[in-house]
Design an enzyme around this catalytic site. Sequence first.
Site, PDB file in Angstrom:
ATOM      1  N   ARG A 179       0.845  -1.190   0.000  1.00 37.30           N
ATOM      2  CA  ARG A 179       0.000   0.000   0.000  1.00 37.30           C
ATOM      3  C   ARG A 179       0.873   1.230   0.000  1.00 37.30           C
ATOM      4  O   ARG A 179       1.778   1.350   0.830  1.00 37.30           O
ATOM      5  CB  ARG A 179      -0.855   0.046   1.277  1.00 37.30           C
ATOM      6  CG  ARG A 179      -1.940  -0.944   1.317  1.00 37.30           C
ATOM      7  CD  ARG A 179      -3.041  -0.566   2.280  1.00 37.30           C
ATOM      8  NE  ARG A 179      -2.614  -0.025   3.567  1.00 37.30           N
ATOM      9  CZ  ARG A 179      -3.460   0.340   4.510  1.00 37.30           C
ATOM     10  NH1 ARG A 179      -4.758   0.242   4.319  1.00 37.30           N
ATOM     11  NH2 ARG A 179      -3.037   0.813   5.665  1.00 37.30           N
ATOM     12  N   THR A 183      -1.434   7.432  -0.273  1.00 33.20           N
ATOM     13  CA  THR A 183      -2.738   7.277  -0.945  1.00 33.20           C
ATOM     14  C   THR A 183      -3.499   6.041  -0.452  1.00 33.20           C
ATOM     15  O   THR A 183      -4.699   5.924  -0.672  1.00 33.20           O
ATOM     16  CB  THR A 183      -2.550   7.123  -2.464  1.00 33.20           C
ATOM     17  OG1 THR A 183      -1.824   5.895  -2.692  1.00 33.20           O
ATOM     18  CG2 THR A 183      -1.757   8.286  -3.041  1.00 33.20           C
ATOM     19  N   ASP A 228       0.527  -3.409  12.044  1.00 33.25           N
ATOM     20  CA  ASP A 228       0.980  -3.773  10.696  1.00 33.25           C
ATOM     21  C   ASP A 228       1.383  -5.247  10.686  1.00 33.25           C
ATOM     22  O   ASP A 228       2.385  -5.638  11.292  1.00 33.25           O
ATOM     23  CB  ASP A 228       2.169  -2.882  10.307  1.00 33.25           C
ATOM     24  CG  ASP A 228       2.561  -3.096   8.852  1.00 33.25           C
ATOM     25  OD1 ASP A 228       2.839  -4.263   8.477  1.00 33.25           O
ATOM     26  OD2 ASP A 228       2.581  -2.124   8.096  1.00 33.25           O
ATOM     27  N   ASP A 239       4.960  -6.201   9.371  1.00 36.69           N
ATOM     28  CA  ASP A 239       6.029  -5.837  10.320  1.00 36.69           C
ATOM     29  C   ASP A 239       6.023  -6.766  11.532  1.00 36.69           C
ATOM     30  O   ASP A 239       7.086  -7.125  12.047  1.00 36.69           O
ATOM     31  CB  ASP A 239       5.843  -4.387  10.787  1.00 36.69           C
ATOM     32  CG  ASP A 239       6.274  -3.390   9.726  1.00 36.69           C
ATOM     33  OD1 ASP A 239       7.064  -3.767   8.839  1.00 36.69           O
ATOM     34  OD2 ASP A 239       5.806  -2.239   9.779  1.00 36.69           O
TER      35      ASP A 239
HETATM   36  C1  PRP Z   1      -0.995  -4.749   4.298  1.00 32.87           C
HETATM   37  C2  PRP Z   1      -1.768  -6.038   4.430  1.00 32.87           C
HETATM   38  C3  PRP Z   1      -2.617  -6.043   3.205  1.00 32.87           C
HETATM   39  C4  PRP Z   1      -2.924  -4.589   3.012  1.00 32.87           C
HETATM   40  C5  PRP Z   1      -4.311  -4.347   3.503  1.00 32.87           C
HETATM   41  O1  PRP Z   1       0.069  -4.910   3.439  1.00 32.87           O
HETATM   42  O2  PRP Z   1      -0.946  -7.170   4.543  1.00 32.87           O
HETATM   43  O3  PRP Z   1      -1.969  -6.567   2.055  1.00 32.87           O
HETATM   44  O4  PRP Z   1      -1.981  -3.854   3.784  1.00 32.87           O
HETATM   45  O5  PRP Z   1      -4.688  -3.051   3.247  1.00 32.87           O
HETATM   46  P1  PRP Z   1      -5.827  -2.668   2.197  1.00 32.87           P
HETATM   47  O6  PRP Z   1      -6.966  -3.602   2.432  1.00 32.87           O
HETATM   48  O7  PRP Z   1      -6.144  -1.249   2.583  1.00 32.87           O
HETATM   49  O8  PRP Z   1      -5.263  -2.750   0.816  1.00 32.87           O
HETATM   50  P2  PRP Z   1       1.192  -3.774   3.250  1.00 32.87           P
HETATM   51  O9  PRP Z   1       0.828  -2.874   2.126  1.00 32.87           O
HETATM   52  O10 PRP Z   1       1.472  -3.130   4.558  1.00 32.87           O
HETATM   53  O11 PRP Z   1       2.421  -4.623   2.749  1.00 32.87           O
HETATM   54  P3  PRP Z   1       3.269  -5.733   3.522  1.00 32.87           P
HETATM   55  O12 PRP Z   1       2.387  -6.943   3.698  1.00 32.87           O
HETATM   56  O13 PRP Z   1       4.383  -5.984   2.590  1.00 32.87           O
HETATM   57  O14 PRP Z   1       3.710  -5.166   4.838  1.00 32.87           O
HETATM   58  N1  URA Z   2      -2.327  -3.321   6.866  1.00 33.14           N
HETATM   59  C1  URA Z   2      -1.992  -3.840   8.067  1.00 33.14           C
HETATM   60  O1  URA Z   2      -1.002  -4.586   8.174  1.00 33.14           O
HETATM   61  N2  URA Z   2      -2.742  -3.536   9.129  1.00 33.14           N
HETATM   62  C2  URA Z   2      -3.815  -2.734   9.047  1.00 33.14           C
HETATM   63  O2  URA Z   2      -4.481  -2.487  10.063  1.00 33.14           O
HETATM   64  C3  URA Z   2      -4.149  -2.193   7.780  1.00 33.14           C
HETATM   65  C4  URA Z   2      -3.395  -2.527   6.710  1.00 33.14           C
END
Ligand code: PRP
Ligand code: URA
Length: 209
Positions: A104, A108, A200, A203
């Site tokens: 994400r 945005t 997150d 993380d």
């Molecule tokens: C997080 C999570 C989802 C997304 C959810 O990933 O694992 O993929 O955000 O958010 P959304 O429903 O608003 O799209 P992130 O973008 O943090 O990437 P990561 O898994 O690599 O940390």
């Molecule tokens: N991605 C995450 O990992 N946690 C949230 O709460 C939203 C998006």
Amino acid sequence: MSKIHVIDHPMIQHKLTIMRDKETGPKDFRQLLNEISLLMGYEITREIPLEEVEIETPICKTTAKRVLGRKMAIIPILRAGLGMVEGLLDLVPVAKVGHIGLYRNEKTHEPVVYYCKLPEDIDDRFVIVTDPMLATGGSSCDALQMLKDRGCTNIKLMCLVAAPEGIKKVQEAHPDVDIYVAAIDEKLNENAYIVPGLGDAGDRIFGTK
Ligand code: PRP
Ligand code: URA
């Protein structure tokens, strides 16, 4: 309209509560996510196709049912979706695994694609997309569309925690895709994080913050 299945078995609720706690470190967080994924997988695979096979027990010849496991694919959305793969593979070890890389944009909140590697015959498979967090729904919607563009017609979405906003978005964009979650939380905050959520997920799985 697709169905939303809340798999809120007491053992899943218990494990999720420990995951939500900010004091839980990556090792326990990963372990619990594995365990919950296996338990959720039990429900998601309820309608997995079976085939009749002939076997011989110590007593007699008979026919019995066997899972067509080779027809399943698990597609984690990177990174956090990776944390749900092992539990599902414990259930169906012969399933194939593809990867969709999305993150994400921090400002945005829109998903950005950076990787896609899928089994060649993905269009012929029962597909389970995994991502622990369904927040705005943008990442899941895009991943589901990428799979449909490759011809997939039998897809389920498996998440851990979902916000109502994300569920609505997926249901509107993909009314044919059932969603499985362990919990539906209250809302999103101003940074599009799930409240109360668990922070997150990527993380917390990989210890990057
Ligand atoms: C997080 C999570 C989802 C997304 C959810 O990933 O694992 O993929 O955000 O958010 P959304 O429903 O608003 O799209 P992130 O973008 O943090 O990437 P990561 O898994 O690599 O940390
Ligand atoms: N991605 C995450 O990992 N946690 C949230 O709460 C939203 C998006």
